[in-house]
Design a protein around this motif. Sequence first.
Motif, PDB file in Angstrom:
ATOM      1  N   LEU A  96       0.667  -1.636   0.119  1.00 38.16           N
ATOM      2  CA  LEU A  96       0.120   0.147   0.070  1.00 38.16           C
ATOM      3  C   LEU A  96       0.633   1.432  -0.083  1.00 38.16           C
ATOM      4  CD1 LEU A  96      -2.968  -0.953   2.571  1.00 38.16           C
ATOM      5  CD2 LEU A  96      -2.774  -0.873   0.059  1.00 38.16           C
ATOM      6  N   ALA A  97       2.177   1.378   0.593  1.00 38.81           N
ATOM      7  CA  ALA A  97       2.622   2.575   0.701  1.00 38.81           C
ATOM      8  C   ALA A  97       3.627   3.185  -0.136  1.00 38.81           C
ATOM      9  CB  ALA A  97       3.898   2.493   1.726  1.00 38.81           C
ATOM     10  N   GLY A  98       3.253   1.648  -0.981  1.00 36.26           N
ATOM     11  CA  GLY A  98       4.371   1.746  -3.263  1.00 36.26           C
ATOM     12  C   GLY A  98       3.317   2.152  -3.748  1.00 36.26           C
ATOM     13  N   SER A 105      -0.049   6.801   5.606  1.00 39.00           N
ATOM     14  CA  SER A 105      -0.264   5.842   6.825  1.00 39.00           C
ATOM     15  C   SER A 105      -1.335   5.399   6.579  1.00 39.00           C
ATOM     16  CB  SER A 105       0.760   5.494   7.995  1.00 39.00           C
ATOM     17  OG  SER A 105       1.290   4.643   7.672  1.00 39.00           O
ATOM     18  N   SER A 106      -1.795   3.714   7.329  1.00 37.53           N
ATOM     19  CA  SER A 106      -2.834   3.565   7.253  1.00 37.53           C
ATOM     20  C   SER A 106      -3.567   3.934   7.419  1.00 37.53           C
ATOM     21  CB  SER A 106      -3.149   2.433   7.683  1.00 37.53           C
ATOM     22  OG  SER A 106      -2.657   3.036   9.065  1.00 37.53           O
ATOM     23  N   TYR A 107      -4.191   5.576   7.863  1.00 39.11           N
ATOM     24  CA  TYR A 107      -5.217   6.217   7.873  1.00 39.11           C
ATOM     25  C   TYR A 107      -5.988   6.676   6.165  1.00 39.11           C
ATOM     26  CZ  TYR A 107      -7.441  11.120   7.080  1.00 39.11           C
ATOM     27  OH  TYR A 107      -8.030  11.936   6.580  1.00 39.11           O
ATOM     28  N   SER A 108      -4.760   7.155   5.502  1.00 36.84           N
ATOM     29  CA  SER A 108      -5.084   6.854   4.085  1.00 36.84           C
ATOM     30  C   SER A 108      -5.975   5.840   3.399  1.00 36.84           C
ATOM     31  CB  SER A 108      -4.168   7.861   2.854  1.00 36.84           C
ATOM     32  OG  SER A 108      -3.596   8.975   3.832  1.00 36.84           O
ATOM     33  N   TYR A 109      -4.901   4.997   3.403  1.00 41.39           N
ATOM     34  CA  TYR A 109      -4.963   3.881   2.790  1.00 41.39           C
ATOM     35  C   TYR A 109      -6.906   3.110   3.429  1.00 41.39           C
ATOM     36  CZ  TYR A 109      -0.637   3.133   2.748  1.00 41.39           C
ATOM     37  OH  TYR A 109       1.638   3.771   3.710  1.00 41.39           O
ATOM     38  N   ALA A 110      -6.955   3.418   4.694  1.00 40.94           N
ATOM     39  CA  ALA A 110      -8.765   2.725   4.907  1.00 40.94           C
ATOM     40  C   ALA A 110      -9.484   3.619   4.196  1.00 40.94           C
ATOM     41  CB  ALA A 110      -8.704   3.377   6.502  1.00 40.94           C
ATOM     42  N   TYR A 111      -8.983   5.495   4.035  1.00 38.20           N
ATOM     43  CA  TYR A 111      -9.677   6.082   3.383  1.00 38.20           C
ATOM     44  C   TYR A 111     -10.155   5.712   1.991  1.00 38.20           C
ATOM     45  CZ  TYR A 111     -11.430  10.615   3.329  1.00 38.20           C
ATOM     46  OH  TYR A 111     -12.949  12.054   4.006  1.00 38.20           O
ATOM     47  N   ALA A 251       6.954   3.826  10.102  1.00 40.68           N
ATOM     48  CA  ALA A 251       6.968   4.586  10.341  1.00 40.68           C
ATOM     49  C   ALA A 251       7.556   5.312   8.761  1.00 40.68           C
ATOM     50  CB  ALA A 251       8.323   5.483  11.635  1.00 40.68           C
ATOM     51  N   ALA A 252       8.312   4.607   7.904  1.00 40.37           N
ATOM     52  CA  ALA A 252       8.270   4.903   6.688  1.00 40.37           C
ATOM     53  C   ALA A 252       7.850   5.455   6.023  1.00 40.37           C
ATOM     54  CB  ALA A 252       9.238   3.656   5.904  1.00 40.37           C
ATOM     55  N   SER A 253       6.327   4.459   6.304  1.00 41.41           N
ATOM     56  CA  SER A 253       4.639   5.239   5.298  1.00 41.41           C
ATOM     57  C   SER A 253       4.303   6.218   5.617  1.00 41.41           C
ATOM     58  CB  SER A 253       3.640   3.685   6.086  1.00 41.41           C
ATOM     59  OG  SER A 253       3.539   3.813   7.370  1.00 41.41           O
ATOM     60  N   THR A 254       4.766   7.464   6.379  1.00 46.31           N
ATOM     61  CA  THR A 254       4.227   8.762   7.158  1.00 46.31           C
ATOM     62  C   THR A 254       5.108   9.746   6.100  1.00 46.31           C
ATOM     63  OG1 THR A 254       5.829   8.603   9.438  1.00 46.31           O
ATOM     64  CG2 THR A 254       3.292   7.827   9.224  1.00 46.31           C
ATOM     65  N   GLY A 340       6.236  10.947  12.860  1.00 46.35           N
ATOM     66  CA  GLY A 340       5.597  10.041  11.910  1.00 46.35           C
ATOM     67  C   GLY A 340       3.576  11.125  12.652  1.00 46.35           C
ATOM     68  N   GLN A 341       3.511  10.653  13.742  1.00 41.41           N
ATOM     69  CA  GLN A 341       2.307  12.325  14.234  1.00 41.41           C
ATOM     70  C   GLN A 341       2.188  13.236  13.902  1.00 41.41           C
ATOM     71  OE1 GLN A 341      -0.495  11.674  16.904  1.00 41.41           O
ATOM     72  NE2 GLN A 341      -0.424  12.158  14.739  1.00 41.41           N
ATOM     73  N   ILE A 342       3.091  13.847  13.646  1.00 39.98           N
ATOM     74  CA  ILE A 342       3.337  15.506  13.112  1.00 39.98           C
ATOM     75  C   ILE A 342       2.346  14.626  11.598  1.00 39.98           C
ATOM     76  CG2 ILE A 342       4.385  16.940  12.143  1.00 39.98           C
ATOM     77  CD1 ILE A 342       5.901  16.821  14.725  1.00 39.98           C
TER      78      ILE A 342
END
Length: 486
Positions: A96-98, A105-111, A251-254, A340-342
Amino acid sequence: METVRTRPGAGRQGGSGRRLTRRQAVGALVAEAGGSPLRRTMGVGQLTLLSVGATLGTGIFVVLGQAVPQAGPAIVVSFVLAGVTALFSALSYAELAGMIPGSGSSYSYAYATMGELIAWVCGWCLILEYGVSVAAVAVGWGQYVNELLRLTVGVTLPDALSAPPGAGGTLNVPAALIVVLAMAVLLRGAKESAVANTVMVTVKIAALVMFCAVAFTAFRAGNFQPLFPLGTAGMSAGAASLFFSYIGFDAASTAGEEARNPQRDLPRAIILSLVLVTALYVLVAVAALGAMPWRQFAGTEATLSEVLVRSVGGGNLWPVLLSVGAVVATTSVVLTVQYGQIRILFAMSRDGLVPPLFSKVHPTTGVPRANTVIVSAFIAVLAALVPLGSLADATSIGTLFAFMLVNLAVVLLRHRNPDAPRSFRVPFSPVTPVLGMGFCVYMLFSLGADTWIAFAAWMAAGLAVYGLYGIRHSKLDHGAGPQEGA
């Protein structure tokens, strides 16, 4: 599935149910990431070390004392089993990151797969995973600094200045200090933050390699006989405890919008970081168990320095060196997880679900400055004043929930967008992501009732925020972006 552009206000017309399930088009997410104001400065090496920095933290310095009594020498196998469990989710993150190389990250994948409400829930889980865990790690940093002061100069900070009110103190100054220092580095820019993280990761890897080199001088093969004194059930229990030492590889996915070649490098960084961390964990476990019989771990914290003192000797030399490594390790975790949080809040703000202030980027540094300051201030106050208790434990449940959604997103996108470009594909899908979901569900239901209660309270607060702000300000509610049909 057909992609349509909504008219202003069109998101409201399908009723509240449609508003909760509206999805962002994958192509729109990719295009948005491609036009990001964030600066693309990171290569695969820096991305890999970003994930290593977030994963390889305080856990390995203390985890053996908790896990070895559960599994005995089979703890080495437990590390491998926990790493394989994490690998299922890591493969899904890599695909999913690719495919969607954004900051969410996973927020965008879920969206893109399950709709806005589930995306919000996932993002709220990530705030718990990243934000609260940074505060917890910052508290640990203060404890290691105190231990280092005791070993080197024979003094420690008074409880009034090194513990929160609920733990016998007044203000945890060291915990707040490390968060502020991390903020200062992050405000300089992603490139500078990556360089600082590279230095710190190098130091903590060197500290663990040093431990192994010294411990192997006292290695006794007989310490591994029998390998499974507590049976395979003990080995499995040890793996369940150790799984949380692997949290952070995502973390890299952010950093998808600050990677020079995200489609190629993000999948590599995620998998490489997990392989590197697993190899280090197994090596450290072999060295520790070879140097000290497993029964001596029971009833003690059995930090790595204690293993060396009991088996090798050397006075305070090894405890001092390993305490330095632990201080550096926790500093790196605070920096990378705060980063990552930011970035996750940056993505949520750009989608309209949190205020626009969080997605404003400074023109000189390319950093979301206000976002960085606000998040850091909140974490610093939390670390200084609040005994985290069960709320800190709830970071695990938030992480597992996000991992579960990522595995599900792979299955859904393979079905809905089978021909979409993918720079990496999870092998043996859908079996692999389904197994990943299964492991996450198993881990979720192994958590205690207190953790579930804290998580329920956190989610109730998140749903209130979404109902009062997010659903009304979503860019899809105002026709500000492409939306996929339900």
